[in-house]
Design a protein around this motif. Sequence first.
Motif, short mmCIF file in Angstrom:
data_model
loop_
_atom_site.label_atom_id
_atom_site.label_comp_id
_atom_site.label_asym_id
_atom_site.label_seq_id
_atom_site.Cartn_x
_atom_site.Cartn_y
_atom_site.Cartn_z
N THR A 36 0.83 -1.20 0.00
CA THR A 36 0.00 0.00 0.00
C THR A 36 0.87 1.25 0.00
N LYS A 85 -1.66 -0.92 -4.08
CA LYS A 85 -2.85 -0.23 -3.61
C LYS A 85 -2.45 1.18 -3.21
N PRO A 93 -9.02 4.13 0.29
CA PRO A 93 -8.43 3.63 -0.95
C PRO A 93 -8.95 4.36 -2.18
#
Length: 204
Positions: A36, A85, A93
């Motif tokens: 991420t 991500k 997100p």
Amino acid sequence: MLSSRSPSASSQGASLITPLNHSQEWWSALTEEPPTAVIEDTEVSLTGVAAEKIYQGGKYGELEKGKLKLMPVEALYLVKQGKLKVVDPEGVPLDFQELVSRFSEKDPLIWARFLIYQDLRRRGYTVKAGYGKGAVFRVYRRGAKIGSEPARYLVFGVAEGETFDVAFLAKIADEARSSQKDLILAVIDRQGDITYYDVSRVSL
């Protein structure tokens, strides 16, 4: 004057830049959850082991003191591939389309840049940000040792039918020649296919 020689096919066939078997991509063997990254304004970055893995695996971004900073097109490419991500500072997100919209606010040409970047990456080239006003990307030969050898190409992109200043392109060609790089003009057609032209400056 400027001269150009067109490759015999578009981005879907043989050209100056030839395709790479997708199975050779560094992430083909990865099965873990994508790392991420955090986006602040238009800067996408991540730290830790994941940052090192992404950088070493595909030479994405610029790694400094354990922090990997990605170009917008790099972040888009990795997100589209399902290998990254991206969240905002609050942890919300953002999907691919949301990222495109955000980047477009600062760079109206982001989609064209992404198409060129994606095409070059799929062909197996390491791609870094260009320098100066004109060159969109620096492109390294396959197998290049990034940091130990210079880029081989400067890539300048235009959309089919778009007008541009030939004198400006000539200036970029001079800059490419002075830095011992080949200038490549990437022309994007209405279907999103890309044809590459090797541009040189000659005197008659």
